[in-house]
Design an enzyme around this catalytic site. Structure first.
Site, PDB file in Angstrom:
ATOM      1  N   CYS A 148       0.730  -1.151   0.015  1.00  0.00           N
ATOM      2  CA  CYS A 148      -0.028   0.012   0.166  1.00  0.00           C
ATOM      3  C   CYS A 148       0.777   1.218   0.013  1.00  0.00           C
ATOM      4  CB  CYS A 148      -0.984   0.132   1.232  1.00  0.00           C
ATOM      5  SG  CYS A 148      -2.292  -0.808   1.099  1.00  0.00           S
TER       6      CYS A 148
HETATM    7  C1  UDX Z   1      -0.194   0.319   5.621  1.00  0.00           C
HETATM    8  C2  UDX Z   1      -1.186   1.271   6.578  1.00  0.00           C
HETATM    9  O1  UDX Z   1      -0.711   1.081   7.835  1.00  0.00           O
HETATM   10  C3  UDX Z   1      -2.810   0.693   6.504  1.00  0.00           C
HETATM   11  O2  UDX Z   1      -3.521   1.623   7.041  1.00  0.00           O
HETATM   12  C4  UDX Z   1      -3.100   0.745   4.943  1.00  0.00           C
HETATM   13  O3  UDX Z   1      -4.297   0.939   4.847  1.00  0.00           O
HETATM   14  C5  UDX Z   1      -2.216  -0.212   4.168  1.00  0.00           C
HETATM   15  O4  UDX Z   1      -0.821   0.075   4.165  1.00  0.00           O
HETATM   16  P1  UDX Z   1       0.524  -2.220   5.829  1.00  0.00           P
HETATM   17  O5  UDX Z   1       1.064  -2.079   4.355  1.00  0.00           O
HETATM   18  O6  UDX Z   1       0.355  -3.546   6.446  1.00  0.00           O
HETATM   19  O7  UDX Z   1      -0.317  -1.118   6.379  1.00  0.00           O
HETATM   20  O8  UDX Z   1       1.990  -1.858   6.624  1.00  0.00           O
HETATM   21  P2  UDX Z   1       2.707  -0.827   7.975  1.00  0.00           P
HETATM   22  O9  UDX Z   1       2.382  -1.694   9.237  1.00  0.00           O
HETATM   23  O10 UDX Z   1       1.933   0.435   8.032  1.00  0.00           O
HETATM   24  O11 UDX Z   1       4.027  -0.656   7.577  1.00  0.00           O
HETATM   25  C6  UDX Z   1       4.435  -0.349   6.230  1.00  0.00           C
HETATM   26  C7  UDX Z   1       5.901  -0.028   6.254  1.00  0.00           C
HETATM   27  O12 UDX Z   1       6.443   0.949   7.019  1.00  0.00           O
HETATM   28  C8  UDX Z   1       6.802  -1.379   6.511  1.00  0.00           C
HETATM   29  O13 UDX Z   1       7.554  -1.723   5.712  1.00  0.00           O
HETATM   30  C9  UDX Z   1       7.265  -0.900   7.860  1.00  0.00           C
HETATM   31  O14 UDX Z   1       8.519  -1.671   8.130  1.00  0.00           O
HETATM   32  C10 UDX Z   1       7.623   0.692   7.758  1.00  0.00           C
HETATM   33  N1  UDX Z   1       7.689   1.439   9.139  1.00  0.00           N
HETATM   34  C11 UDX Z   1       6.606   1.611   9.687  1.00  0.00           C
HETATM   35  C12 UDX Z   1       8.719   2.143   9.341  1.00  0.00           C
HETATM   36  O15 UDX Z   1       9.832   1.881   8.707  1.00  0.00           O
HETATM   37  N2  UDX Z   1       8.838   2.623  10.372  1.00  0.00           N
HETATM   38  C13 UDX Z   1       7.722   3.060  11.100  1.00  0.00           C
HETATM   39  O16 UDX Z   1       7.802   3.852  12.078  1.00  0.00           O
HETATM   40  C14 UDX Z   1       6.386   2.066  10.774  1.00  0.00           C
END
Ligand code: UDX
Length: 415
Positions: A260
């Site tokens: 996403c």
């Molecule tokens: C995300 C959104 O959170 C969700 O609301 C949306 O509709 C779909 O996309 P998701 O893809 O499951 O969900 O992943 P998420 O848990 O949000 O993490 C996304 C990425 O960001 C991961 O690669 C994670 O490692 C990275 N991340 C997240 C960071 O690098 N630092 C952070 O502080 C948080």
């Protein structure tokens, strides 16, 4: 209510399963027969906490036959809307599915509401979906209803997120459409915002791109802090007390991946360009993210020569708890390592099979074999990586694994 869901991917399956659990009669439509069979046998095609139990208990069936949606009250469009590198969103599946829905619902019948749940750029429901639905001679907002209601599900927590939403956004063409959709959320304890269609579309993209900005921002602060000998995690802790900033999404590291966030960011940049607006802020958020993971490789080159070296990767999934490698930061890292002439060995508790489809040429091995490489890069923060013995190793850490600090040479990507 009788609900039909078109597309049984992530959003479609979770939406369908949860609405079935809430007592609705749900029909899922998909073109993939393997998926249909799996769902009908109670075997979810995705890894998701709690979904198997629901599939085995609730009233839900999957089919490839659009005629089975003929008596639906609400039809959700949940098909994929892939986005190319240059930000163009492909609406091929959406237009095909909408056309099928139009044919299945033509002729005399009662009122129904079509709800777009696929992520789309602002204007898509009005300019693309409605004209197709009106081909059968019916008028949106009069003969049938239409809503755009984005989903904010996190992979791995999607069932929980559906049942406990932080907000419900209902974009509606008219009040009657929105009222009907609202009926499904009657017992939810969440703020509900009703808007027009294109505002709902923008809320989804703005929310996700805000999260990407937060991550790239803290990574940027991390890159600067590292040069100044400051720990960005201490900085984040100090920032979090300010509730205007908040405590979430401030984990610095190698950036964001998944199905996403990168896609939505590219889509919004692409849409802005299309209307003649250059969003430097969003573009830089994406650029930073692309560069951040490659820093692991640059830092490693300070310690060893990559040509002929064996480099071990801990983690391949875009985040822990999933086998999903879409836009995983591991992809760019592996490309850079191979280009520099290194041999790559990788371990991930769930994602090796999926990664193998992208990179059949690297070695998929046990944790021990990764630890025996000349150097180790940490890509995903799986909990088990906190129990390993790193003594004597060279580790460049992209995800802040505390235990890895005992390595002979330890560097964090931006701390
Ligand atoms: C995300 C959104 O959170 C969700 O609301 C949306 O509709 C779909 O996309 P998701 O893809 O499951 O969900 O992943 P998420 O848990 O949000 O993490 C996304 C990425 O960001 C991961 O690669 C994670 O490692 C990275 N991340 C997240 C960071 O690098 N630092 C952070 O502080 C948080």
């Amino acid at each position: 209510m009788r609900i039909s869901i078109i597309g049984s991917g992530y959003v479609g399956l979770v939406t369908g399963a949860c609405l079935a659990k809430l007592g609705n009669e749900v029909t899922l439509v998909d073109i993939d027969n393997e998926k249909i069979e799996a769902i009908n046998n109670g075997l979810p095609p995705i890894q998701e906490e709690g979904i198997t139990e629901i599939l085995n208990q609730a009233h839900l069936k999957a089919t490839s036959d659009y005629r089975q949606i003929a008596d639906a009250d609400i039809i959700f469009l949940c098909v994929g809307t892939p986005v190319s590198e240059d930000g163009a969103m492909s609406l091929e599946h959406l237009t095909e599915a909408t056309g099928q829905v139009t044919r299945a619902l033509e002729g005399e019948r009662g009122y129904y509401v079509v709800v777009v749940k696929s992520t789309v750029v602002p204007g898509t429901t009005e300019e693309v979906v409605i004209p197709i639905l009106e081909r059968a001679g019916k008028k949106a907002g009069k003969d049938f209803g239409i809503c755009m209601s984005p989903e904010f599900l996190r992979e791995g927590k999607a069932v929980y997120d559906f049942m406990n939403p932080m907000r419900v956004i209902i974009g509606e063409v008219d009040k009657r459409s929105g009222d009907m959709l609202l009926g499904l959320y009657r017992n939810f304890n969440a703020p509900i915002l009703r808007t027009d269609l294109r505002t709902a579309e923008m809320i989804k993209l703005a929310s996700n791109t805000f999260l990407t900005m937060k991550i790239s921002f803290i990574n940027e602060i991390g890159n600067i802090s590292k040069k100044l000998g400051i720990d960005v995690y201490e900085v984040a802790k100090g920032m979090e007390f300010d509730d205007r900033i908040g405590s979430k999404f401030l984990n610095a590291g190698i950036g964001f991946g998944g199905s996403c966030l990168p896609k939505d960011l590219r889509a919004l940049i692409g849409k802005a360009k299309e209307i003649g607006y250059e969003s430097r802020m969003l573009e830089e958020t994406l650029n930073l993210n692309e560069k951040q993971a490659l820093k692991l490789v640059q830092l490693l080159q300070k310690h060893i020569s990559l040509k002929g070296a064996c480099v071990g990767l801990l983690g391949l999934a875009f985040k822990p708890g999933t086998d999903d490698v879409r836009d995983s930061r591991a992809i760019g890292v592996v490309q850079a390592l191979l280009q520099a002439g290194a041999t790559v060995r990788a371990y991930d508790p769930l994602a090796m099979e999926n990664f193998k489809k992208l990179f059949p040429q690297i070695d998929y091995v046990t944790i021990e074999k990764v630890l025996n490489c000349d150097a180790i890069l940490i890509i995903t923060e799986w909990e088990e990586f906190n129990d390993l013995d790193y003594t004597g190793k060279i580790v460049i850490d992209g995800r802040r694994i505390a235990k890895a600090r005992e390595a002979r040479i330890y560097e964090g990507v931006c701390w």
